[in-house]
Enzyme design. Structure first.
Site, PDB file in Angstrom:
ATOM      1  N   CYS A  43      -2.647  77.572  73.526  1.00  0.00           N
ATOM      2  CA  CYS A  43      -1.860  77.531  72.291  1.00  0.00           C
ATOM      3  C   CYS A  43      -2.689  76.724  71.296  1.00  0.00           C
ATOM      4  O   CYS A  43      -3.052  75.567  71.576  1.00  0.00           O
ATOM      5  CB  CYS A  43      -0.537  76.832  72.564  1.00  0.00           C
ATOM      6  SG  CYS A  43       0.466  76.536  71.093  1.00  0.00           S
ATOM      7  N   ASN A  44      -2.993  77.340  70.162  1.00  0.00           N
ATOM      8  CA  ASN A  44      -3.810  76.642  69.160  1.00  0.00           C
ATOM      9  C   ASN A  44      -3.085  75.432  68.593  1.00  0.00           C
ATOM     10  O   ASN A  44      -3.688  74.399  68.336  1.00  0.00           O
ATOM     11  CB  ASN A  44      -4.175  77.593  68.035  1.00  0.00           C
ATOM     12  CG  ASN A  44      -5.209  78.590  68.468  1.00  0.00           C
ATOM     13  OD1 ASN A  44      -6.398  78.343  68.370  1.00  0.00           O
ATOM     14  ND2 ASN A  44      -4.780  79.725  69.003  1.00  0.00           N
ATOM     15  N   THR A  45      -1.777  75.593  68.379  1.00  0.00           N
ATOM     16  CA  THR A  45      -1.011  74.505  67.768  1.00  0.00           C
ATOM     17  C   THR A  45      -1.031  73.284  68.688  1.00  0.00           C
ATOM     18  O   THR A  45      -1.258  72.156  68.232  1.00  0.00           O
ATOM     19  CB  THR A  45       0.434  74.972  67.493  1.00  0.00           C
ATOM     20  OG1 THR A  45       0.382  76.262  66.864  1.00  0.00           O
ATOM     21  CG2 THR A  45       1.156  74.004  66.597  1.00  0.00           C
ATOM     22  N   ASP A  97       1.641  77.621  76.968  1.00  0.00           N
ATOM     23  CA  ASP A  97       1.839  77.993  75.559  1.00  0.00           C
ATOM     24  C   ASP A  97       3.265  77.632  75.158  1.00  0.00           C
ATOM     25  O   ASP A  97       4.136  77.450  76.023  1.00  0.00           O
ATOM     26  CB  ASP A  97       1.599  79.501  75.351  1.00  0.00           C
ATOM     27  CG  ASP A  97       1.743  79.907  73.881  1.00  0.00           C
ATOM     28  OD1 ASP A  97       1.141  79.230  73.013  1.00  0.00           O
ATOM     29  OD2 ASP A  97       2.463  80.875  73.579  1.00  0.00           O
ATOM     30  N   SER A  98       3.487  77.583  73.858  1.00  0.00           N
ATOM     31  CA  SER A  98       4.848  77.353  73.354  1.00  0.00           C
ATOM     32  C   SER A  98       5.765  78.499  73.779  1.00  0.00           C
ATOM     33  O   SER A  98       6.979  78.326  73.829  1.00  0.00           O
ATOM     34  CB  SER A  98       4.815  77.260  71.834  1.00  0.00           C
ATOM     35  OG  SER A  98       4.283  78.457  71.295  1.00  0.00           O
ATOM     36  N   CYS A 104      -4.492  81.930  66.583  1.00  0.00           N
ATOM     37  CA  CYS A 104      -3.154  81.798  67.180  1.00  0.00           C
ATOM     38  C   CYS A 104      -3.087  82.840  68.283  1.00  0.00           C
ATOM     39  O   CYS A 104      -3.449  84.004  68.069  1.00  0.00           O
ATOM     40  CB  CYS A 104      -2.071  82.059  66.142  1.00  0.00           C
ATOM     41  SG  CYS A 104      -0.410  82.169  66.861  1.00  0.00           S
ATOM     42  N   THR A 105      -2.630  82.414  69.455  1.00  0.00           N
ATOM     43  CA  THR A 105      -2.700  83.306  70.615  1.00  0.00           C
ATOM     44  C   THR A 105      -1.674  84.442  70.555  1.00  0.00           C
ATOM     45  O   THR A 105      -1.715  85.350  71.373  1.00  0.00           O
ATOM     46  CB  THR A 105      -2.542  82.499  71.923  1.00  0.00           C
ATOM     47  OG1 THR A 105      -1.348  81.705  71.841  1.00  0.00           O
ATOM     48  CG2 THR A 105      -3.731  81.588  72.131  1.00  0.00           C
ATOM     49  N   HIS A 106      -0.774  84.386  69.578  1.00  0.00           N
ATOM     50  CA  HIS A 106       0.142  85.519  69.362  1.00  0.00           C
ATOM     51  C   HIS A 106      -0.540  86.673  68.610  1.00  0.00           C
ATOM     52  O   HIS A 106      -0.148  87.830  68.761  1.00  0.00           O
ATOM     53  CB  HIS A 106       1.330  85.091  68.488  1.00  0.00           C
ATOM     54  CG  HIS A 106       2.446  84.422  69.231  1.00  0.00           C
ATOM     55  ND1 HIS A 106       2.323  83.188  69.794  1.00  0.00           N
ATOM     56  CD2 HIS A 106       3.721  84.841  69.479  1.00  0.00           C
ATOM     57  CE1 HIS A 106       3.486  82.851  70.351  1.00  0.00           C
ATOM     58  NE2 HIS A 106       4.338  83.840  70.179  1.00  0.00           N
ATOM     59  N   TYR A 154       6.180  76.246  67.962  1.00  0.00           N
ATOM     60  CA  TYR A 154       5.590  74.936  67.737  1.00  0.00           C
ATOM     61  C   TYR A 154       4.953  74.861  66.338  1.00  0.00           C
ATOM     62  O   TYR A 154       4.767  73.772  65.805  1.00  0.00           O
ATOM     63  CB  TYR A 154       4.483  74.669  68.771  1.00  0.00           C
ATOM     64  CG  TYR A 154       4.936  74.171  70.130  1.00  0.00           C
ATOM     65  CD1 TYR A 154       6.261  74.284  70.559  1.00  0.00           C
ATOM     66  CD2 TYR A 154       4.011  73.584  70.997  1.00  0.00           C
ATOM     67  CE1 TYR A 154       6.646  73.831  71.823  1.00  0.00           C
ATOM     68  CE2 TYR A 154       4.388  73.115  72.248  1.00  0.00           C
ATOM     69  CZ  TYR A 154       5.704  73.239  72.662  1.00  0.00           C
ATOM     70  OH  TYR A 154       6.072  72.783  73.908  1.00  0.00           O
ATOM     71  N   GLY A 155       4.596  76.033  65.797  1.00  0.00           N
ATOM     72  CA  GLY A 155       3.811  76.093  64.550  1.00  0.00           C
ATOM     73  C   GLY A 155       4.301  75.212  63.419  1.00  0.00           C
ATOM     74  O   GLY A 155       3.515  74.511  62.784  1.00  0.00           O
ATOM     75  N   GLU A 173       7.486  87.965  67.734  1.00  0.00           N
ATOM     76  CA  GLU A 173       8.512  87.629  68.731  1.00  0.00           C
ATOM     77  C   GLU A 173       9.760  88.491  68.568  1.00  0.00           C
ATOM     78  O   GLU A 173      10.527  88.653  69.500  1.00  0.00           O
ATOM     79  CB  GLU A 173       8.851  86.141  68.643  1.00  0.00           C
ATOM     80  CG  GLU A 173       7.632  85.290  68.944  1.00  0.00           C
ATOM     81  CD  GLU A 173       7.866  84.240  70.003  1.00  0.00           C
ATOM     82  OE1 GLU A 173       8.974  83.726  70.083  1.00  0.00           O
ATOM     83  OE2 GLU A 173       6.904  83.946  70.739  1.00  0.00           O
TER      84      GLU A 173
HETATM   85  N1  DGL Z   1       0.798  80.687  70.188  1.00  0.00           N
HETATM   86  C1  DGL Z   1       0.824  79.524  69.354  1.00  0.00           C
HETATM   87  C2  DGL Z   1      -0.577  79.215  68.837  1.00  0.00           C
HETATM   88  O1  DGL Z   1      -1.540  79.689  69.339  1.00  0.00           O
HETATM   89  C3  DGL Z   1       1.725  79.623  68.167  1.00  0.00           C
HETATM   90  C4  DGL Z   1       3.157  79.942  68.408  1.00  0.00           C
HETATM   91  C5  DGL Z   1       4.110  78.914  67.902  1.00  0.00           C
HETATM   92  O2  DGL Z   1       4.207  78.654  66.684  1.00  0.00           O
HETATM   93  O3  DGL Z   1       4.766  78.336  68.753  1.00  0.00           O
HETATM   94  O4  DGL Z   1      -0.757  78.479  67.905  1.00  0.00           O
END
Ligand code: DGL
Length: 273
Positions: free
Chosen positions: A73-75, A10-11, A192-194, A42-43, A158
């Site tokens: 990570c979805n992004t 993940d990011s 988004c995994t967050h 990363y978003g 975060e």
């Molecule tokens: N956890 C990342 C996702 O699932 C997003 C976090 C980020 O923006 O880096 O997209």
């Protein structure tokens, strides 16, 4: 002993919500987690940047002996997975596999919505990529997909503000903006995994009867199914119940933040790529 762990990427911290469910479902394997915290989020980043960062991390996993890497990570799944699968793997090592988190979710979403109207919340990058509407419509052409980007949610999480009053404003605003697109939406996917950390707050603001879907368990079930269907990959993954954590930023910071995502304390190591 030569370990061949399953890589989980993940990011930053979000992938830990997925790793937690994967380890619950498949505790027998070894795992290697990498959070690219030094370059997160990363978003908001461009396609090229997310692709280059993700590829660099995937190559690191391969060098550590991982036969299989999950982009939790979805992004990264939206912006890098396809190119890595279609272009890079053949030249790096055709025996390796990289999987993402978008497809497992889109495969089952049609079985959950009755109104055939689905909402997707994600980072700006995931929403702009159009990956969710494209992938969902491949499996379910009759489903309408409404998306909304929530750029403030990852920073809130975060910065440990996910349960505070300040989060209410942005969570309500973003849910309202999604629901204004269609009152028919009966299923909202946290793309988004967050976002699972905001689940309790999100539930306060979604209309009654609308289901909220997060990815951890879905991805874990899908991985279990994949390993069963691909014994040639499953047998190359080592089984020692060992889990190692790496971060590209401060290990101390990572350990201080990681527990709320993973559900228990972790001890990470700093990685210089
Ligand atoms: N956890 C990342 C996702 O699932 C997003 C976090 C980020 O923006 O880096 O997209």
């Amino acid at each position: 002993m030569n370990k061949a762990p399953i890589g989980v990427f993940d990011s930053g911290y979000g992938g830990l919500t997925v790793l937690k469910e994967i380890v619950n479902r498949l505790p027998q394997y070894d795992y290697l987690y990498l959070g690219d915290n030094a370059r997160a989020p990363y978003g908001p980043r461009s396609f090229d940047t997310v692709y280059n960062y993700t590829l660099e991390c995937v190559q690191w996993f391969f060098k550590q002996g991982c036969p299989l890497v999950i982009l939790a990570c979805n992004t990264a799944s939206a912006k890098a997975l396809r190119t890595i699968q279609q272009n890079d793997l053949a030249t790096i090592d055709a025996t390796k596999r990289v999987l993402g988190v978008i497809r497992p979710t889109t495969e089952i979403i049609g079985t959950l919505t009755k109104t055939k109207s689905v909402g997707v919340l994600g980072t700006a990058g995931t929403v702009q990529s159009g990956s969710y509407p494209i992938e969902i419509n491949k499996f379910y052409p009759d489903i309408k997909v409404y998306q909304h980007a929530c750029p403030m949610w990852v920073p809130l999480i975060e910065n440990n503000e996910y349960s505070g009053d300040g989060a209410d404003y942005f969570v309500k605003k973003d849910i309202d903006q999604l629901m204004q697109q269609s009152i028919a939406i009966d299923t909202i996917l946290l793309g988004c995994t967050h976002y699972p950390l905001l689940q309790q707050k999100i539930k306060q603001f979604i209309p009654e009867g609308v289901a909220l879907l997060s990815q951890g368990k879905i991805v874990a079930d899908s991985l279990a199914d994949y390993l069963q269907r691909h014994p040639e990959i499953a047998t190359t993954c080592s089984k020692g119940e060992d889990i190692a954590f790496y971060t590209t930023d401060s290990a101390e910071d990572f350990d201080n933040h990681a527990a709320v995502f993973y559900g228990k304390a972790v001890k990470s190591q700093h990685l210089i790529l």
